[in-house]
Design a protein around this motif. Structure first.
Motif, PDB file in Angstrom:
ATOM      1  N   GLY A  26       0.802  -1.217   0.000  1.00 15.59           N
ATOM      2  CA  GLY A  26       0.000   0.000   0.000  1.00 15.59           C
ATOM      3  C   GLY A  26       0.832   1.262   0.000  1.00 15.59           C
ATOM      4  O   GLY A  26       2.012   1.258  -0.360  1.00 15.59           O
ATOM      5  N   LYS A  27       0.229   2.351   0.472  1.00 14.79           N
ATOM      6  CA  LYS A  27       0.886   3.645   0.481  1.00 14.79           C
ATOM      7  C   LYS A  27       1.557   3.902   1.830  1.00 14.79           C
ATOM      8  O   LYS A  27       1.228   3.280   2.836  1.00 14.79           O
ATOM      9  CB  LYS A  27      -0.131   4.761   0.216  1.00 14.79           C
ATOM     10  N   ILE A  28       2.504   4.847   1.827  1.00 15.61           N
ATOM     11  CA  ILE A  28       3.072   5.303   3.084  1.00 15.61           C
ATOM     12  C   ILE A  28       2.046   6.194   3.771  1.00 15.61           C
ATOM     13  O   ILE A  28       1.474   7.083   3.152  1.00 15.61           O
ATOM     14  CB  ILE A  28       4.381   6.101   2.840  1.00 15.61           C
ATOM     15  N   ARG A  29       1.806   5.971   5.033  1.00 18.52           N
ATOM     16  CA  ARG A  29       0.846   6.790   5.770  1.00 18.52           C
ATOM     17  C   ARG A  29       1.281   8.257   5.749  1.00 18.52           C
ATOM     18  O   ARG A  29       2.477   8.553   5.873  1.00 18.52           O
ATOM     19  CB  ARG A  29       0.727   6.305   7.209  1.00 18.52           C
ATOM     20  N   PRO A  30       0.341   9.180   5.598  1.00 23.55           N
ATOM     21  CA  PRO A  30       0.695  10.603   5.553  1.00 23.55           C
ATOM     22  C   PRO A  30       1.517  11.058   6.747  1.00 23.55           C
ATOM     23  O   PRO A  30       2.453  11.855   6.593  1.00 23.55           O
ATOM     24  CB  PRO A  30      -0.670  11.293   5.519  1.00 23.55           C
ATOM     25  N   SER A  31       1.190  10.566   7.938  1.00 17.09           N
ATOM     26  CA  SER A  31       1.941  10.973   9.125  1.00 17.09           C
ATOM     27  C   SER A  31       3.392  10.508   9.049  1.00 17.09           C
ATOM     28  O   SER A  31       4.322  11.247   9.401  1.00 17.09           O
ATOM     29  CB  SER A  31       1.282  10.417  10.392  1.00 17.09           C
ATOM     30  N   LEU A  32       3.609   9.276   8.564  1.00 13.54           N
ATOM     31  CA  LEU A  32       4.970   8.758   8.424  1.00 13.54           C
ATOM     32  C   LEU A  32       5.720   9.526   7.342  1.00 13.54           C
ATOM     33  O   LEU A  32       6.906   9.842   7.490  1.00 13.54           O
ATOM     34  CB  LEU A  32       4.935   7.267   8.076  1.00 13.54           C
ATOM     35  N   LEU A  92       7.265  16.849 -10.848  1.00  9.21           N
ATOM     36  CA  LEU A  92       6.003  16.804 -10.095  1.00  9.21           C
ATOM     37  C   LEU A  92       6.300  16.380  -8.671  1.00  9.21           C
ATOM     38  O   LEU A  92       6.903  15.338  -8.436  1.00  9.21           O
ATOM     39  CB  LEU A  92       5.037  15.803 -10.734  1.00  9.21           C
ATOM     40  N   HIS A  93       5.867  17.195  -7.707  1.00 10.40           N
ATOM     41  CA  HIS A  93       6.102  16.886  -6.310  1.00 10.40           C
ATOM     42  C   HIS A  93       4.982  16.013  -5.762  1.00 10.40           C
ATOM     43  O   HIS A  93       3.858  16.017  -6.263  1.00 10.40           O
ATOM     44  CB  HIS A  93       6.211  18.186  -5.500  1.00 10.40           C
ATOM     45  N   LEU A  94       5.306  15.272  -4.714  1.00  8.38           N
ATOM     46  CA  LEU A  94       4.325  14.388  -4.090  1.00  8.38           C
ATOM     47  C   LEU A  94       3.128  15.187  -3.604  1.00  8.38           C
ATOM     48  O   LEU A  94       3.270  16.211  -2.947  1.00  8.38           O
ATOM     49  CB  LEU A  94       4.973  13.658  -2.899  1.00  8.38           C
ATOM     50  N   GLY A  95       1.944  14.722  -3.946  1.00 10.97           N
ATOM     51  CA  GLY A  95       0.723  15.377  -3.517  1.00 10.97           C
ATOM     52  C   GLY A  95       0.294  16.540  -4.382  1.00 10.97           C
ATOM     53  O   GLY A  95      -0.814  17.063  -4.212  1.00 10.97           O
ATOM     54  N   ALA A  96       1.160  16.959  -5.309  1.00  9.19           N
ATOM     55  CA  ALA A  96       0.818  18.092  -6.178  1.00  9.19           C
ATOM     56  C   ALA A  96      -0.035  17.620  -7.343  1.00  9.19           C
ATOM     57  O   ALA A  96       0.120  16.503  -7.837  1.00  9.19           O
ATOM     58  CB  ALA A  96       2.088  18.764  -6.698  1.00  9.19           C
ATOM     59  N   LYS A  97      -0.954  18.482  -7.790  1.00  8.80           N
ATOM     60  CA  LYS A  97      -1.831  18.128  -8.897  1.00  8.80           C
ATOM     61  C   LYS A  97      -1.254  18.532 -10.254  1.00  8.80           C
ATOM     62  O   LYS A  97      -1.568  17.927 -11.273  1.00  8.80           O
ATOM     63  CB  LYS A  97      -3.195  18.790  -8.693  1.00  8.80           C
ATOM     64  N   SER A  98      -0.440  19.580 -10.249  1.00  6.07           N
ATOM     65  CA  SER A  98       0.130  20.047 -11.518  1.00  6.07           C
ATOM     66  C   SER A  98       1.646  20.113 -11.397  1.00  6.07           C
ATOM     67  O   SER A  98       2.182  20.425 -10.329  1.00  6.07           O
ATOM     68  CB  SER A  98      -0.429  21.431 -11.876  1.00  6.07           C
ATOM     69  N   PRO A  99       2.361  19.824 -12.486  1.00  5.57           N
ATOM     70  CA  PRO A  99       3.821  19.831 -12.459  1.00  5.57           C
ATOM     71  C   PRO A  99       4.389  21.247 -12.451  1.00  5.57           C
ATOM     72  O   PRO A  99       3.704  22.215 -12.780  1.00  5.57           O
ATOM     73  CB  PRO A  99       4.189  19.097 -13.750  1.00  5.57           C
ATOM     74  N   GLU A 100       5.659  21.353 -12.080  1.00  2.00           N
ATOM     75  CA  GLU A 100       6.376  22.620 -12.121  1.00  2.00           C
ATOM     76  C   GLU A 100       7.383  22.585 -13.262  1.00  2.00           C
ATOM     77  O   GLU A 100       7.712  21.534 -13.784  1.00  2.00           O
ATOM     78  CB  GLU A 100       7.092  22.868 -10.793  1.00  2.00           C
ATOM     79  N   GLY A 101       7.897  23.756 -13.624  1.00  3.50           N
ATOM     80  CA  GLY A 101       8.858  23.841 -14.709  1.00  3.50           C
ATOM     81  C   GLY A 101       8.168  23.895 -16.055  1.00  3.50           C
ATOM     82  O   GLY A 101       6.949  24.079 -16.145  1.00  3.50           O
ATOM     83  N   PRO A 102       8.930  23.719 -17.127  1.00  4.25           N
ATOM     84  CA  PRO A 102       8.346  23.756 -18.483  1.00  4.25           C
ATOM     85  C   PRO A 102       7.254  22.709 -18.643  1.00  4.25           C
ATOM     86  O   PRO A 102       7.355  21.601 -18.124  1.00  4.25           O
ATOM     87  CB  PRO A 102       9.548  23.436 -19.388  1.00  4.25           C
ATOM     88  N   LYS A 103       6.200  23.059 -19.332  1.00  3.18           N
ATOM     89  CA  LYS A 103       5.087  22.126 -19.534  1.00  3.18           C
ATOM     90  C   LYS A 103       5.453  21.072 -20.576  1.00  3.18           C
ATOM     91  O   LYS A 103       5.866  21.395 -21.687  1.00  3.18           O
ATOM     92  CB  LYS A 103       3.837  22.886 -19.991  1.00  3.18           C
ATOM     93  N   LYS A 104       5.323  19.816 -20.174  1.00  2.85           N
ATOM     94  CA  LYS A 104       5.578  18.696 -21.077  1.00  2.85           C
ATOM     95  C   LYS A 104       4.319  17.831 -21.099  1.00  2.85           C
ATOM     96  O   LYS A 104       4.093  16.996 -20.218  1.00  2.85           O
ATOM     97  CB  LYS A 104       6.791  17.884 -20.601  1.00  2.85           C
ATOM     98  N   SER A 166       9.674   5.540  -4.319  1.00  3.61           N
ATOM     99  CA  SER A 166       9.328   4.249  -4.919  1.00  3.61           C
ATOM    100  C   SER A 166       7.906   3.808  -4.558  1.00  3.61           C
ATOM    101  O   SER A 166       7.193   3.245  -5.403  1.00  3.61           O
ATOM    102  CB  SER A 166      10.332   3.169  -4.489  1.00  3.61           C
ATOM    103  N   MET A 167       7.476   4.057  -3.321  1.00  3.01           N
ATOM    104  CA  MET A 167       6.141   3.627  -2.907  1.00  3.01           C
ATOM    105  C   MET A 167       5.030   4.332  -3.692  1.00  3.01           C
ATOM    106  O   MET A 167       4.122   3.675  -4.217  1.00  3.01           O
ATOM    107  CB  MET A 167       5.967   3.844  -1.404  1.00  3.01           C
ATOM    108  N   PRO A 168       5.056   5.667  -3.826  1.00  2.00           N
ATOM    109  CA  PRO A 168       4.025   6.331  -4.635  1.00  2.00           C
ATOM    110  C   PRO A 168       4.064   5.945  -6.103  1.00  2.00           C
ATOM    111  O   PRO A 168       3.040   5.938  -6.779  1.00  2.00           O
ATOM    112  CB  PRO A 168       4.314   7.821  -4.455  1.00  2.00           C
ATOM    113  N   LEU A 169       5.268   5.638  -6.614  1.00  2.00           N
ATOM    114  CA  LEU A 169       5.357   5.226  -8.014  1.00  2.00           C
ATOM    115  C   LEU A 169       4.559   3.945  -8.238  1.00  2.00           C
ATOM    116  O   LEU A 169       3.926   3.773  -9.276  1.00  2.00           O
ATOM    117  CB  LEU A 169       6.826   5.013  -8.408  1.00  2.00           C
TER     118      LEU A 169
END
Length: 260
Positions: A26-32, A92-104, A166-169
């Motif tokens: 599963g996923k890493i718990r948000p608190s961890l 793209l950062h964890l939890g973010a909906k839109s990427p940063e930097g140049p749009k690809k 690796s876990m979110p991937l």
């Protein structure tokens, strides 16, 4: 040989952390995740101060009252260097909906998640490279023990960082465990590469070693303030990230003072 393994230690930490994808479900718990992000932030800030900025100032004592100049200039240039990379590389950062930097438009989410962590790892690799360059220089007061301490400290904070990517991937990026492990490991390969490049440059320009130490510190501070701390503070129970920061800071400080 000691230098080689010293440069590889941070990558080993990232690889070990990425291997968590095979053992955790599963996923890493948000608190961890908050605690791990805070811990990584604390280690990086302590390493920036004790392993990089303080040696930079000590090496500039011949400048008298202006001994702070190399450290101040290096930090500012390091911050602006990471700012440029942050704006130039799509990620793209964890939890973010839109990427940063140049749009690809066609770039996969998994790829941009890996690029985000890779961006974090560049200054860490530079920090390890410049501290080993100082240890190898006969004109520097930096010891090999101090360089190895920094490498071990960064490896310690790379372990949770490897797990965090690796876990979110696997869970969010939709990739297999094997590919998630591979991507997590590859995000850390940039560290020994950046370290080697920094050592080569430092060997050519030893007189500016204090500036390079502070440059690496500034780049690491940028990553902590711009990325890690905000991610650790998102949502509720942000105090967990603060506790993680304190623990990471103290552990790295103790390692550097006791072993460096």
């Amino acid at each position: 040989m000691m230098t080689f393994w010293g440069l590889m230690i941070p990558l080993i930490g990232t690889t070990a952390g990425s291997a968590c994808v095979f053992f955790l479900k599963g996923k890493i718990r948000p608190s961890l995740q908050k605690a791990l992000l805070g811990f990584a932030s604390g280690v990086m800030i302590a390493a920036s101060v004790w392993s990089l900025l303080m040696p930079s100032i000590e090496m500039s004592q011949n400048m008298g009252g202006l001994a702070f100049l190399p450290a101040a200039a290096g930090v500012l240039v390091g911050v602006f260097f990471l700012l440029i990379l942050d704006r130039s590389i799509p990620h793209l950062h964890l939890g973010a909906k839109s990427p940063e930097g140049p749009k690809k438009e066609k770039m996969k989410k998994a790829t941009m998640l890996v690029l985000a962590v890779t961006l974090h790892n560049i200054p860490e690799g530079m920090a390890v490279g410049v501290i080993f360059a100082g240890a190898l220089s006969s004109s520097s007061e930096i010891t090999m023990a101090g360089a190895l301490t920094l490498a071990v400290g960064i490896a310690i904070q790379n372990f949770p960082e490897g797990a965090i990517i690796s876990m979110p991937l696997k869970s969010d990026g939709g990739v297999s465990r094997g590919r998630a492990f591979l991507y997590g490991t590859l995000s850390g390969v940039v560290e020994p590469v950046a370290a080697v490049i920094t050592i080569l440059l430092a060997g050519l320009v030893t007189p500016i070693l204090p500036y390079l130490l502070a440059f690496a510190a500034g780049a690491m501070i940028y990553v902590v303030v711009e990325e890690l701390i905000p991610e650790a503070s998102q949502g509720t129970h942000s105090n967990i990230g603060t506790i993680g920061f304190a623990v990471g800071f103290v552990i790295m400080m103790v390692l550097d003072v006791a072993l460096g």
